[in-house]
Design a protein around this motif. Structure first.
Motif, PDB file in Angstrom:
ATOM      1  N   TYR A   1      -3.621   6.653  -3.061  1.00  0.00           N
ATOM      2  CA  TYR A   1      -2.582   6.166  -3.959  1.00  0.00           C
ATOM      3  C   TYR A   1      -2.637   6.948  -5.262  1.00  0.00           C
ATOM      4  O   TYR A   1      -3.711   7.342  -5.718  1.00  0.00           O
ATOM      5  N   ALA A   2      -1.486   7.157  -5.860  1.00  0.00           N
ATOM      6  CA  ALA A   2      -1.414   7.856  -7.146  1.00  0.00           C
ATOM      7  C   ALA A   2      -0.496   7.082  -8.084  1.00  0.00           C
ATOM      8  O   ALA A   2       0.373   6.323  -7.650  1.00  0.00           O
ATOM      9  N   PHE A   3      -0.719   7.278  -9.365  1.00  0.00           N
ATOM     10  CA  PHE A   3       0.114   6.686 -10.409  1.00  0.00           C
ATOM     11  C   PHE A   3       0.196   5.165 -10.261  1.00  0.00           C
ATOM     12  O   PHE A   3      -0.800   4.506 -10.074  1.00  0.00           O
ATOM     13  N   GLY A   4       1.383   4.608 -10.314  1.00  0.00           N
ATOM     14  CA  GLY A   4       1.564   3.169 -10.267  1.00  0.00           C
ATOM     15  C   GLY A   4       1.391   2.556  -8.892  1.00  0.00           C
ATOM     16  O   GLY A   4       1.299   1.333  -8.768  1.00  0.00           O
ATOM     17  N   ALA A   5       1.353   3.378  -7.849  1.00  0.00           N
ATOM     18  CA  ALA A   5       1.214   2.833  -6.496  1.00  0.00           C
ATOM     19  C   ALA A   5      -0.116   2.119  -6.324  1.00  0.00           C
ATOM     20  O   ALA A   5      -0.209   1.114  -5.622  1.00  0.00           O
ATOM     21  N   GLU A   6      -1.143   2.615  -6.974  1.00  0.00           N
ATOM     22  CA  GLU A   6      -2.454   1.967  -6.879  1.00  0.00           C
ATOM     23  C   GLU A   6      -2.408   0.565  -7.486  1.00  0.00           C
ATOM     24  O   GLU A   6      -2.943  -0.386  -6.935  1.00  0.00           O
ATOM     25  N   GLU A   7      -1.738   0.438  -8.599  1.00  0.00           N
ATOM     26  CA  GLU A   7      -1.599  -0.871  -9.250  1.00  0.00           C
ATOM     27  C   GLU A   7      -0.763  -1.815  -8.387  1.00  0.00           C
ATOM     28  O   GLU A   7      -1.095  -2.982  -8.214  1.00  0.00           O
ATOM     29  N   ALA A   8       0.340  -1.299  -7.826  1.00  0.00           N
ATOM     30  CA  ALA A   8       1.199  -2.124  -6.985  1.00  0.00           C
ATOM     31  C   ALA A   8       0.476  -2.571  -5.722  1.00  0.00           C
ATOM     32  O   ALA A   8       0.725  -3.671  -5.215  1.00  0.00           O
ATOM     33  N   ALA A   9      -0.418  -1.744  -5.218  1.00  0.00           N
ATOM     34  CA  ALA A   9      -1.152  -2.088  -3.998  1.00  0.00           C
ATOM     35  C   ALA A   9      -2.075  -3.284  -4.200  1.00  0.00           C
ATOM     36  O   ALA A   9      -2.416  -3.984  -3.248  1.00  0.00           O
ATOM     37  N   ARG A  10      -2.456  -3.555  -5.411  1.00  0.00           N
ATOM     38  CA  ARG A  10      -3.348  -4.688  -5.674  1.00  0.00           C
ATOM     39  C   ARG A  10      -2.681  -6.034  -5.419  1.00  0.00           C
ATOM     40  O   ARG A  10      -3.368  -7.021  -5.170  1.00  0.00           O
ATOM     41  N   THR A  11      -1.360  -6.080  -5.501  1.00  0.00           N
ATOM     42  CA  THR A  11      -0.649  -7.348  -5.332  1.00  0.00           C
ATOM     43  C   THR A  11       0.170  -7.411  -4.047  1.00  0.00           C
ATOM     44  O   THR A  11       0.761  -8.441  -3.763  1.00  0.00           O
TER      45      THR A  11
ATOM     46  N   VAL B   1      -0.792  20.710  -0.820  1.00  0.00           N
ATOM     47  CA  VAL B   1      -1.531  21.445   0.211  1.00  0.00           C
ATOM     48  C   VAL B   1      -2.872  21.962  -0.299  1.00  0.00           C
ATOM     49  O   VAL B   1      -3.890  21.805   0.365  1.00  0.00           O
ATOM     50  N   ARG B   2      -2.902  22.602  -1.454  1.00  0.00           N
ATOM     51  CA  ARG B   2      -4.158  23.180  -1.941  1.00  0.00           C
ATOM     52  C   ARG B   2      -5.229  22.133  -2.207  1.00  0.00           C
ATOM     53  O   ARG B   2      -6.420  22.420  -2.140  1.00  0.00           O
ATOM     54  N   SER B   3      -4.826  20.914  -2.474  1.00  0.00           N
ATOM     55  CA  SER B   3      -5.788  19.819  -2.645  1.00  0.00           C
ATOM     56  C   SER B   3      -6.075  19.106  -1.327  1.00  0.00           C
ATOM     57  O   SER B   3      -6.934  18.228  -1.271  1.00  0.00           O
ATOM     58  N   GLU B   4      -5.325  19.459  -0.296  1.00  0.00           N
ATOM     59  CA  GLU B   4      -5.408  18.813   1.015  1.00  0.00           C
ATOM     60  C   GLU B   4      -5.283  17.302   0.884  1.00  0.00           C
ATOM     61  O   GLU B   4      -6.095  16.533   1.391  1.00  0.00           O
ATOM     62  N   ARG B   5      -4.220  16.887   0.199  1.00  0.00           N
ATOM     63  CA  ARG B   5      -3.986  15.466  -0.060  1.00  0.00           C
ATOM     64  C   ARG B   5      -2.532  15.087   0.194  1.00  0.00           C
ATOM     65  O   ARG B   5      -1.612  15.856  -0.082  1.00  0.00           O
ATOM     66  N   ILE B   6      -2.376  13.877   0.676  1.00  0.00           N
ATOM     67  CA  ILE B   6      -1.088  13.199   0.700  1.00  0.00           C
ATOM     68  C   ILE B   6      -1.202  12.116  -0.359  1.00  0.00           C
ATOM     69  O   ILE B   6      -2.090  11.263  -0.281  1.00  0.00           O
ATOM     70  N   TYR B   7      -0.357  12.163  -1.361  1.00  0.00           N
ATOM     71  CA  TYR B   7      -0.378  11.157  -2.422  1.00  0.00           C
ATOM     72  C   TYR B   7       0.745  10.159  -2.194  1.00  0.00           C
ATOM     73  O   TYR B   7       1.905  10.543  -2.087  1.00  0.00           O
ATOM     74  N   VAL B   8       0.392   8.903  -2.082  1.00  0.00           N
ATOM     75  CA  VAL B   8       1.375   7.820  -2.027  1.00  0.00           C
ATOM     76  C   VAL B   8       1.679   7.485  -3.479  1.00  0.00           C
ATOM     77  O   VAL B   8       0.841   6.935  -4.188  1.00  0.00           O
ATOM     78  N   VAL B   9       2.878   7.855  -3.925  1.00  0.00           N
ATOM     79  CA  VAL B   9       3.190   7.731  -5.344  1.00  0.00           C
ATOM     80  C   VAL B   9       3.949   6.451  -5.689  1.00  0.00           C
ATOM     81  O   VAL B   9       4.006   6.061  -6.853  1.00  0.00           O
ATOM     82  N   GLN B  10       4.531   5.810  -4.685  1.00  0.00           N
ATOM     83  CA  GLN B  10       5.226   4.545  -4.945  1.00  0.00           C
ATOM     84  C   GLN B  10       5.256   3.724  -3.671  1.00  0.00           C
ATOM     85  O   GLN B  10       5.491   4.266  -2.587  1.00  0.00           O
ATOM     86  N   ILE B  11       5.001   2.437  -3.784  1.00  0.00           N
ATOM     87  CA  ILE B  11       5.168   1.533  -2.659  1.00  0.00           C
ATOM     88  C   ILE B  11       6.153   0.445  -3.083  1.00  0.00           C
ATOM     89  O   ILE B  11       6.167   0.028  -4.228  1.00  0.00           O
ATOM     90  N   THR B  12       6.984   0.058  -2.126  1.00  0.00           N
ATOM     91  CA  THR B  12       7.987  -0.980  -2.383  1.00  0.00           C
ATOM     92  C   THR B  12       7.909  -2.014  -1.282  1.00  0.00           C
ATOM     93  O   THR B  12       8.248  -1.725  -0.132  1.00  0.00           O
ATOM     94  N   TRP B  13       7.425  -3.198  -1.628  1.00  0.00           N
ATOM     95  CA  TRP B  13       7.381  -4.294  -0.670  1.00  0.00           C
ATOM     96  C   TRP B  13       8.638  -5.118  -0.860  1.00  0.00           C
ATOM     97  O   TRP B  13       8.932  -5.605  -1.956  1.00  0.00           O
ATOM     98  N   LEU B  14       9.419  -5.260   0.216  1.00  0.00           N
ATOM     99  CA  LEU B  14      10.695  -5.967   0.149  1.00  0.00           C
ATOM    100  C   LEU B  14      10.586  -7.401   0.618  1.00  0.00           C
ATOM    101  O   LEU B  14      11.527  -8.169   0.488  1.00  0.00           O
ATOM    102  N   GLY B  15       9.461  -7.750   1.182  1.00  0.00           N
ATOM    103  CA  GLY B  15       9.223  -9.127   1.562  1.00  0.00           C
ATOM    104  C   GLY B  15       9.905  -9.569   2.830  1.00  0.00           C
ATOM    105  O   GLY B  15      10.144 -10.752   3.034  1.00  0.00           O
ATOM    106  N   TYR B  16      10.214  -8.654   3.712  1.00  0.00           N
ATOM    107  CA  TYR B  16      10.815  -9.047   4.992  1.00  0.00           C
ATOM    108  C   TYR B  16       9.905  -8.731   6.128  1.00  0.00           C
ATOM    109  O   TYR B  16       8.973  -8.019   6.021  1.00  0.00           O
TER     110      TYR B  16
END
Length: 85
Positions: free
Chosen positions: A7-17, A70-85
């Motif tokens: 997770y990156a940026f605000g996605a890490e915070e959103a993942a907590r809830t 690519v050079r960091s060999e990372r996929i960054y999840v930068v935003q998650i959106t839970w819609l509740g369905y």
């Protein structure tokens, strides 16, 4: 395997809830993205091109946005959106 996702940026915070089943769906899809990126960019750390465009992925209950570095060999999840369905 050196490729990973995180997770990156605000996605890490959103993942907590977010609900656990939604986060599990995000993790499964992110793992798929890691395997695909690793297969496509075998020598990731030596890559000299422009990073590929990220995207949006729909999962059960919502979606997430990711970026490939690519050079960091990372996929960054930068935003998650839970819609509740």
């Amino acid at each position: 395997m050196s490729w990973k996702w995180e997770y990156a940026f605000g996605a890490e915070e959103a993942a907590r809830t977010a609900p656990a089943d939604f986060l599990a769906a995000v993790a499964r899809k992110a793992d798929e993205l890691v395997r695909a990126a690793e297969a496509l960019h075998i020598h990731g750390r030596a890559y000299e091109g422009v990073d590929p465009k990220g995207g949006n992925v729909d999962v059960a209950g919502g979606m997430f946005t990711y970026q490939v570095v690519v050079r960091s060999e990372r996929i960054y999840v930068v935003q998650i959106t839970w819609l509740g369905y």
